[in-house]
Design a protein around this motif. Structure first.
Motif, short mmCIF file in Angstrom:
data_model
loop_
_atom_site.label_atom_id
_atom_site.label_comp_id
_atom_site.label_asym_id
_atom_site.label_seq_id
_atom_site.Cartn_x
_atom_site.Cartn_y
_atom_site.Cartn_z
N LEU A 185 17.03 3.11 5.17
CA LEU A 185 16.47 4.17 4.32
C LEU A 185 15.33 3.63 3.46
CD1 LEU A 185 16.52 7.05 3.25
CD2 LEU A 185 18.32 6.34 1.64
N ALA A 186 15.53 2.44 2.90
CA ALA A 186 14.47 1.82 2.09
C ALA A 186 13.23 1.52 2.93
CB ALA A 186 15.00 0.54 1.45
N ARG A 187 13.43 1.04 4.16
CA ARG A 187 12.29 0.75 5.03
C ARG A 187 11.57 2.03 5.44
NH1 ARG A 187 13.79 -0.90 9.79
NH2 ARG A 187 16.06 -0.89 9.60
N LEU A 188 12.33 3.10 5.66
CA LEU A 188 11.71 4.37 6.05
C LEU A 188 10.81 4.90 4.94
CD1 LEU A 188 11.50 6.72 8.05
CD2 LEU A 188 13.53 7.71 6.97
N ARG A 189 11.25 4.73 3.71
CA ARG A 189 10.44 5.23 2.59
C ARG A 189 9.15 4.42 2.44
NH1 ARG A 189 15.64 6.92 -0.72
NH2 ARG A 189 15.20 9.16 -0.87
N VAL A 190 9.15 3.19 2.90
CA VAL A 190 7.94 2.37 2.83
C VAL A 190 6.98 2.73 3.96
CG1 VAL A 190 7.04 0.02 3.05
CG2 VAL A 190 9.06 0.46 1.64
N MET A 191 7.50 2.89 5.18
CA MET A 191 6.63 3.13 6.34
C MET A 191 6.27 4.60 6.51
SD MET A 191 9.21 2.62 9.63
CE MET A 191 9.85 1.04 9.08
N GLY A 192 7.16 5.51 6.12
CA GLY A 192 6.91 6.93 6.31
C GLY A 192 7.11 7.36 7.74
N LEU A 193 7.35 8.64 7.93
CA LEU A 193 7.50 9.18 9.28
C LEU A 193 6.16 9.14 10.01
CD1 LEU A 193 9.85 12.21 8.57
CD2 LEU A 193 10.43 10.11 9.79
N PRO A 194 6.17 9.14 11.34
CA PRO A 194 4.91 9.03 12.09
C PRO A 194 4.03 10.26 11.91
CG PRO A 194 6.73 9.51 13.58
CD PRO A 194 7.34 9.22 12.25
N MET B 65 0.85 -1.18 0.00
CA MET B 65 0.00 0.00 0.00
C MET B 65 0.89 1.24 0.00
SD MET B 65 -2.86 1.19 2.79
CE MET B 65 -3.82 -0.31 2.50
N SER B 66 0.61 2.16 -0.90
CA SER B 66 1.41 3.36 -1.00
C SER B 66 1.06 4.33 0.12
CB SER B 66 1.19 4.04 -2.36
OG SER B 66 -0.17 4.40 -2.50
N LEU B 67 2.02 5.18 0.48
CA LEU B 67 1.81 6.14 1.54
C LEU B 67 0.90 7.27 1.06
CD1 LEU B 67 5.43 6.58 2.96
CD2 LEU B 67 3.55 5.30 3.99
N PRO B 68 0.11 7.85 1.98
CA PRO B 68 -0.61 9.08 1.64
C PRO B 68 0.38 10.16 1.19
CG PRO B 68 -1.39 8.19 3.72
CD PRO B 68 -0.18 7.40 3.35
N GLN B 69 -0.04 11.00 0.28
CA GLN B 69 0.88 11.96 -0.32
C GLN B 69 1.50 12.89 0.71
OE1 GLN B 69 1.68 11.73 -3.62
NE2 GLN B 69 3.33 13.14 -3.05
N LEU B 70 0.72 13.35 1.69
CA LEU B 70 1.27 14.25 2.69
C LEU B 70 2.37 13.58 3.50
CD1 LEU B 70 -1.91 16.11 4.05
CD2 LEU B 70 -0.05 17.07 2.67
N LYS B 71 2.15 12.31 3.89
CA LYS B 71 3.17 11.59 4.64
C LYS B 71 4.40 11.34 3.77
CE LYS B 71 2.37 8.57 7.92
NZ LYS B 71 2.16 7.37 8.77
N LEU B 72 4.17 10.98 2.52
CA LEU B 72 5.29 10.75 1.59
C LEU B 72 6.11 12.02 1.42
CD1 LEU B 72 6.77 8.99 -0.49
CD2 LEU B 72 5.08 9.71 -2.19
N ASP B 73 5.45 13.16 1.23
CA ASP B 73 6.16 14.43 1.04
C ASP B 73 6.96 14.79 2.28
OD1 ASP B 73 5.05 14.58 -1.47
OD2 ASP B 73 3.50 16.03 -0.91
#
Length: 425
Positions: free
Chosen positions: A34-43, A1-9
């Motif tokens: 770094l790869a895992r962070l891009r998948v989960m996104g910041l809190p 599942m892709s991250l919401p755009q705001l969280k991705l940005d």
């Protein structure tokens, strides 16, 4: 599942503002993080384990501003015979540090370890394991971008504590430190941490405790009213090992301390304790996850919070007992003392048990100061302020007593009393 755009940005903006170290033995672990962070996104505020604590200032691109205080005349643990390792705004300070030679332990800096190192198999490994079943993205960001830290391999019983001292010298500073501790079979060490560190502090401590080994950790966070900090401890325990950690927090705008422990060897012992004292614009979050995956293990979680003038406290604690982890003894208590009607304590204690021969309990209470006790003390001539302080010290005592060393107990109690005296004055 892709991250919401705001969280991705927000995640990509934070990544872009940091430099990824690419040299040395830790490079593969950093790239994986770094790869895992891009998948989960910041809190974000909608994440289940962040619904009580707003993470925006911990994830923003720019570090917040925090005033720099003059050095204390009597620093925390200043009377304790210890080996000092000092970091200033996240950078190792060789002049302020002691010689890094001590019998029973090998000490190295993360930033200096460019060759093959024993920590290669541990750096990021416990943090990665600690992402299941709950994601901890600030720890993943730390593994990717940590600029420095210490690597401790304990081979015997270390004669005196090792003290990590964090200094704060720049108003808009951002410190990311990552420490790795490996306690070999039969080894035993005490690690101390103290100091404001930076305007914003992200700290990870990974600890592997082998069979029959012991690790003791005492941390004092305080003094800097404007500090924002996210700390993480990830630990894995072997057979008949012992792991004990205690944290005292006083002041700070936002502090989130996470502890994730896995008991993988039979007859292991894990004690996680903490106390905080908050006044006004103060938000303190203890989030703990302990997994029992072996027979006849003991865990304790003991947390006390003293709050007033609108301060907020959070406790999220979980005990997970896996199938086959029989004879588990799991205990959890979180309590708050609210010194006025404006403060708030939010608790989320959890038990998840898949074994049938266990003794597990949890409880949480919140309330005002004991009026009967207050009347008793005042009837014997004590002024109200001193009577309230004595009852507050007694309330915190159960958590402080989780510290094994009497000398360190006394040091923490002195800090509690000093904080109360300053508020009374």
């Amino acid at each position: 599942m892709s991250l919401p755009q705001l969280k991705l940005d927000a995640t990509e903006a934070r990544i872009a503002a940091l430099d990824l170290p690419t040299d040395g033995w830790a490079a593969p672990a950093r790239a994986d993080a770094l790869a895992r962070l891009r998948v989960m996104g910041l809190p974000g505020a909608r994440d289940e384990y962040w619904k009580y604590t707003r993470p925006e200032t911990l994830t923003a691109v720019e570090a917040p501003v925090a005033a720099v205080f003059a050095a204390e005349e009597t620093p925390v643990f200043g009377t304790v015979d210890r080996l000092k390792i000092v970091f200033t705004d996240g950078v190792f300070d060789a002049e302020a540090s002691d010689d890094l030679s001590l019998e029973g332990v090998e000490i190295a800096r993360l930033a200096d370890s460019a060759d093959i190192h024993w920590a290669k198999d541990l750096y990021g490994a416990l943090e990665t394991a600690g992402q299941t079943p709950v994601m901890r993205p600030l720890a993943t960001l730390n593994t990717a971008f940590a600029s420095d830290g210490v690597l401790l391999r304990v081979t015997g019983k270390v004669s005196k504590p090792i003290a990590l001292i964090y200094n704060h010298a720049s108003e808009a500073s951002d410190a990311i430190l990552h420490h790795v501790v490996k306690v070999e079979q039969g080894g035993d060490v005490t690690l101390l941490e103290s100091g404001p560190a930076a305007a914003r502090f992200n700290n990870v401590l990974e600890v592997e405790v082998a069979d029959g080994a012991g690790f003791h950790h005492v941390r004092a966070q305080g003094r800097d009213h404007q500090r924002r900090a996210a700390t993480h401890i990830f630990a894995r325990l072997g057979t008949e090992s012992a792991f004990k950690t205690f944290t005292l927090t006083a002041n700070g705008v936002l502090t989130r301390n996470e502890v994730v422990v896995e008991l993988t060897g039979d007859d292991a012992l894990c004690h996680v304790a903490g106390a905080c004292m908050g006044d006004g614009e103060f938000h303190h979050d203890d989030t703990v996850f302990i997994t029992h995956d072996a027979v006849n293990c003991e865990s304790r979680q003991v947390f006390k919070k003293v709050l007033r003038n609108g301060a907020q406290g959070v406790f999220q604690g979980k005990i997970l007992v896996k199938p086959g982890a029989q004879k588990t003894d799991g205990y959890q208590i979180s309590q708050s003392l609210l010194l006025d009607g404006d403060s708030q304590f939010l608790a989320k204690p959890e038990l998840e048990i898949y074994a049938d021969d266990v003794a597990c309990s949890h409880g949480s209470t919140s309330g005002a100061i004991d009026e009967d006790g207050l009347f008793y003390l005042r009837a014997r001539g004590l002024p109200r302020g001193i009577a309230e302080d004595l009852l507050t010290i007694a309330f915190i005592a159960e958590a402080v007593m989780e510290i094994e060393s009497q000398e360190l107990q006394d040091e923490i109690n002195a800090r509690v009393e000093a904080w109360l005296e300053r508020r009374r004055g």
